[in-house]
Motif scaffolding. Structure first.
Motif, PDB file in Angstrom:
ATOM      1  N   ALA A   1     -20.615  50.437 119.928  1.00  0.00           N
ATOM      2  CA  ALA A   1     -21.816  49.889 119.304  1.00  0.00           C
ATOM      3  C   ALA A   1     -21.575  48.536 118.645  1.00  0.00           C
ATOM      4  O   ALA A   1     -22.519  47.759 118.450  1.00  0.00           O
ATOM      5  CB  ALA A   1     -22.365  50.872 118.271  1.00  0.00           C
ATOM      6  N   THR A   2     -20.332  48.251 118.293  1.00  0.00           N
ATOM      7  CA  THR A   2     -20.039  47.036 117.520  1.00  0.00           C
ATOM      8  C   THR A   2     -19.107  46.068 118.220  1.00  0.00           C
ATOM      9  O   THR A   2     -18.850  44.980 117.706  1.00  0.00           O
ATOM     10  CB  THR A   2     -19.410  47.416 116.163  1.00  0.00           C
ATOM     11  OG1 THR A   2     -18.270  48.273 116.400  1.00  0.00           O
ATOM     12  CG2 THR A   2     -20.406  48.156 115.290  1.00  0.00           C
ATOM     13  N   GLN A   3     -18.601  46.408 119.378  1.00  0.00           N
ATOM     14  CA  GLN A   3     -17.588  45.579 120.016  1.00  0.00           C
ATOM     15  C   GLN A   3     -18.109  44.214 120.459  1.00  0.00           C
ATOM     16  O   GLN A   3     -17.319  43.282 120.683  1.00  0.00           O
ATOM     17  CB  GLN A   3     -16.982  46.317 121.211  1.00  0.00           C
ATOM     18  CG  GLN A   3     -17.973  46.649 122.314  1.00  0.00           C
ATOM     19  CD  GLN A   3     -17.353  47.510 123.402  1.00  0.00           C
ATOM     20  OE1 GLN A   3     -16.182  47.898 123.321  1.00  0.00           O
ATOM     21  NE2 GLN A   3     -18.113  47.814 124.438  1.00  0.00           N
ATOM     22  N   ASN A   4     -19.423  44.071 120.555  1.00  0.00           N
ATOM     23  CA  ASN A   4     -20.005  42.795 120.966  1.00  0.00           C
ATOM     24  C   ASN A   4     -20.579  41.994 119.794  1.00  0.00           C
ATOM     25  O   ASN A   4     -21.275  41.006 120.006  1.00  0.00           O
ATOM     26  CB  ASN A   4     -21.107  43.034 122.001  1.00  0.00           C
ATOM     27  CG  ASN A   4     -20.561  43.643 123.284  1.00  0.00           C
ATOM     28  OD1 ASN A   4     -19.565  43.180 123.826  1.00  0.00           O
ATOM     29  ND2 ASN A   4     -21.214  44.691 123.761  1.00  0.00           N
ATOM     30  N   LEU A   5     -20.281  42.421 118.576  1.00  0.00           N
ATOM     31  CA  LEU A   5     -20.833  41.767 117.391  1.00  0.00           C
ATOM     32  C   LEU A   5     -19.841  40.782 116.786  1.00  0.00           C
ATOM     33  O   LEU A   5     -18.624  40.930 116.940  1.00  0.00           O
ATOM     34  CB  LEU A   5     -21.194  42.811 116.333  1.00  0.00           C
ATOM     35  CG  LEU A   5     -22.209  43.891 116.722  1.00  0.00           C
ATOM     36  CD1 LEU A   5     -22.527  44.748 115.500  1.00  0.00           C
ATOM     37  CD2 LEU A   5     -23.478  43.291 117.296  1.00  0.00           C
ATOM     38  N   PRO A   6     -20.359  39.788 116.054  1.00  0.00           N
ATOM     39  CA  PRO A   6     -19.471  38.898 115.299  1.00  0.00           C
ATOM     40  C   PRO A   6     -18.916  39.626 114.083  1.00  0.00           C
ATOM     41  O   PRO A   6     -19.345  40.739 113.759  1.00  0.00           O
ATOM     42  CB  PRO A   6     -20.404  37.757 114.886  1.00  0.00           C
ATOM     43  CG  PRO A   6     -21.763  38.390 114.826  1.00  0.00           C
ATOM     44  CD  PRO A   6     -21.776  39.422 115.927  1.00  0.00           C
ATOM     45  N   GLU A   7     -17.964  38.996 113.388  1.00  0.00           N
ATOM     46  CA  GLU A   7     -17.362  39.629 112.212  1.00  0.00           C
ATOM     47  C   GLU A   7     -18.394  39.850 111.112  1.00  0.00           C
ATOM     48  O   GLU A   7     -18.335  40.856 110.396  1.00  0.00           O
ATOM     49  CB  GLU A   7     -16.214  38.775 111.690  1.00  0.00           C
ATOM     50  CG  GLU A   7     -14.992  38.775 112.599  1.00  0.00           C
ATOM     51  CD  GLU A   7     -13.833  38.007 111.998  1.00  0.00           C
ATOM     52  OE1 GLU A   7     -13.926  37.587 110.824  1.00  0.00           O
ATOM     53  OE2 GLU A   7     -12.828  37.828 112.699  1.00  0.00           O
ATOM     54  N   THR A   8     -19.309  38.923 110.946  1.00  0.00           N
ATOM     55  CA  THR A   8     -20.397  39.065 109.973  1.00  0.00           C
ATOM     56  C   THR A   8     -21.696  38.603 110.624  1.00  0.00           C
ATOM     57  O   THR A   8     -21.690  37.807 111.571  1.00  0.00           O
ATOM     58  CB  THR A   8     -20.149  38.232 108.699  1.00  0.00           C
ATOM     59  OG1 THR A   8     -20.065  36.853 109.053  1.00  0.00           O
ATOM     60  CG2 THR A   8     -18.877  38.665 107.989  1.00  0.00           C
ATOM     61  N   PHE A   9     -22.807  39.121 110.107  1.00  0.00           N
ATOM     62  CA  PHE A   9     -24.112  38.642 110.574  1.00  0.00           C
ATOM     63  C   PHE A   9     -25.153  38.902 109.501  1.00  0.00           C
ATOM     64  O   PHE A   9     -24.964  39.744 108.612  1.00  0.00           O
ATOM     65  CB  PHE A   9     -24.517  39.319 111.892  1.00  0.00           C
ATOM     66  CG  PHE A   9     -24.783  40.802 111.799  1.00  0.00           C
ATOM     67  CD1 PHE A   9     -26.066  41.293 111.609  1.00  0.00           C
ATOM     68  CD2 PHE A   9     -23.737  41.717 111.931  1.00  0.00           C
ATOM     69  CE1 PHE A   9     -26.317  42.660 111.541  1.00  0.00           C
ATOM     70  CE2 PHE A   9     -23.966  43.080 111.873  1.00  0.00           C
ATOM     71  CZ  PHE A   9     -25.258  43.549 111.678  1.00  0.00           C
ATOM     72  N   LYS A  10     -26.256  38.180 109.589  1.00  0.00           N
ATOM     73  CA  LYS A  10     -27.335  38.308 108.617  1.00  0.00           C
ATOM     74  C   LYS A  10     -28.328  39.355 109.100  1.00  0.00           C
ATOM     75  O   LYS A  10     -28.928  39.213 110.165  1.00  0.00           O
ATOM     76  CB  LYS A  10     -28.036  36.972 108.398  1.00  0.00           C
ATOM     77  CG  LYS A  10     -29.060  36.986 107.270  1.00  0.00           C
ATOM     78  CD  LYS A  10     -29.653  35.601 107.041  1.00  0.00           C
ATOM     79  CE  LYS A  10     -30.629  35.608 105.872  1.00  0.00           C
ATOM     80  NZ  LYS A  10     -31.191  34.243 105.637  1.00  0.00           N
ATOM     81  N   ALA A  11     -28.492  40.408 108.320  1.00  0.00           N
ATOM     82  CA  ALA A  11     -29.413  41.484 108.682  1.00  0.00           C
ATOM     83  C   ALA A  11     -30.840  41.125 108.305  1.00  0.00           C
ATOM     84  O   ALA A  11     -31.091  40.246 107.470  1.00  0.00           O
ATOM     85  CB  ALA A  11     -29.009  42.775 107.979  1.00  0.00           C
ATOM     86  N   SER A  12     -31.791  41.801 108.906  1.00  0.00           N
ATOM     87  CA  SER A  12     -33.194  41.647 108.533  1.00  0.00           C
ATOM     88  C   SER A  12     -33.406  42.164 107.115  1.00  0.00           C
ATOM     89  O   SER A  12     -32.633  42.996 106.619  1.00  0.00           O
ATOM     90  CB  SER A  12     -34.082  42.427 109.503  1.00  0.00           C
ATOM     91  OG  SER A  12     -33.913  41.974 110.828  1.00  0.00           O
ATOM     92  N   PRO A  13     -34.454  41.710 106.426  1.00  0.00           N
ATOM     93  CA  PRO A  13     -34.721  42.215 105.074  1.00  0.00           C
ATOM     94  C   PRO A  13     -34.825  43.738 105.055  1.00  0.00           C
ATOM     95  O   PRO A  13     -35.370  44.349 105.973  1.00  0.00           O
ATOM     96  CB  PRO A  13     -36.063  41.557 104.732  1.00  0.00           C
ATOM     97  CG  PRO A  13     -36.062  40.286 105.513  1.00  0.00           C
ATOM     98  CD  PRO A  13     -35.396  40.638 106.813  1.00  0.00           C
TER      99      PRO A  13
END
Length: 282
Positions: free
Chosen positions: A166-178
């Protein structure tokens, strides 16, 4: 003997039938998903449910999976669930003992589950007492609700584990929706069965605007996405849109879906549950 014209016509008909068959095969869903919801508790949760029931069908068509949704929790039974590879709780949980038993059996037999925000809420005393120990203490591992930020705001999330499907394609950090972010009774880091996938990054602090000071977090560790290694499940704390309560219009001031990284997280999690075969991200 067949004339050349008849042979040509037969070939055309045969080609059309083959094309129709291929079209059907392409449209047949790779797996099916059923989402349960109540959509009666808090306009922010209702807003999210409506948004989800528009977004998921679009994704289902794009990525070739089946998506159904229902507010009839009596469908949470063995026969009905047998048709689906993944169950989603969009807001609340079931209160019926028989339905709870059916869901527990479904999960223990390899079913997939995705829960959002309020689906993990439990607080005694409240309308949602902590009276389902397997679900809140073993399955989710979080126990009761502790507190929350206010008002709903974006947060920078840190991906704790980038080896999970589920997370292997994500950056180290990201901005979530409110979102309205939750704190829990139990420390998930101390539970060997829990695999924390994302938490609130320290760069988010202070998180929340109040007006009450305890609704603003200045420090601490807050997991927001996690899985249980014994089940094919993922919980997302996201799922509470910002709403115009003050002017009493109840209009949406933010949305959960449409954030590319967050959408990718949800879709990859769904793919792991629907198309994968093993538990624990393996």
């Amino acid at each position: 003997m067949f004339s050349p014209c008849k042979i040509k016509a037969f070939a055309i008909v045969l080609l059309c039938l083959c094309m129709a068959g291929n079209s059907y095969a392409q449209k047949k869903p790779r797996f099916s998903v059923i989402a349960f919801y109540t959509a009666k508790n808090d306009q922010a949760h209702i807003s999210f449910v409506h948004e989800a029931n528009k977004w998921f069908p679009l994704m289902a068509e794009k990525y070739n999976f089946g998506y159904d949704s229902t507010s009839n929790w009596s469908n949470l039974n063995e026969a009905y669930l047998a048709k689906y590879k993944v169950v989603i709780f969009l807001d609340t949980r079931t209160e019926d003992p028989a339905q709870r038993a059916a869901f527990e059996s479904y999960m223990k037999n390899g079913g997939g589950w995705m829960g959002f925000h309020f689906s993990a809420f439990a607080l005694t005393p409240s309308d949602f007492n902590e009276d389902w120990s397997w679900y809140h203490n073993e399955f989710l591992g979080s126990g009761q609700y502790g507190s929350n930020t206010w008002r709903p705001t974006s947060a920078i999330l840190r991906v704790e584990d980038r080896t999970h499907p589920a997370t292997q394609n994500l950056p180290e950090t990201f901005k979530a929706s409110p979102n309205e972010w939750y704190r829990w009774e139990k420390d998930l880091r101390k539970n060997p069965d829990i695999r924390i996938l994302a938490s609130i990054d320290s760069s988010s602090f202070p998180l929340g605007t109040g007006p009450k000071q305890h609704e603003i977090w200045h420090s601490g560790y807050y997991p927001v996405v996690w899985t249980n290694n014994n089940y094919k499940m993922i919980y997302f704390n996201m799922g509470h849109n910002d709403i115009d309560y003050e002017r009493k219009t109840n209009k949406d001031l933010s949305h959960t879906f449409g954030n590319p990284v967050e959408d990718k997280l949800i879709l990859d999690a769904l793919e792991w549950m629907g198309a994968g075969k093993k538990v624990g991200g393996k």
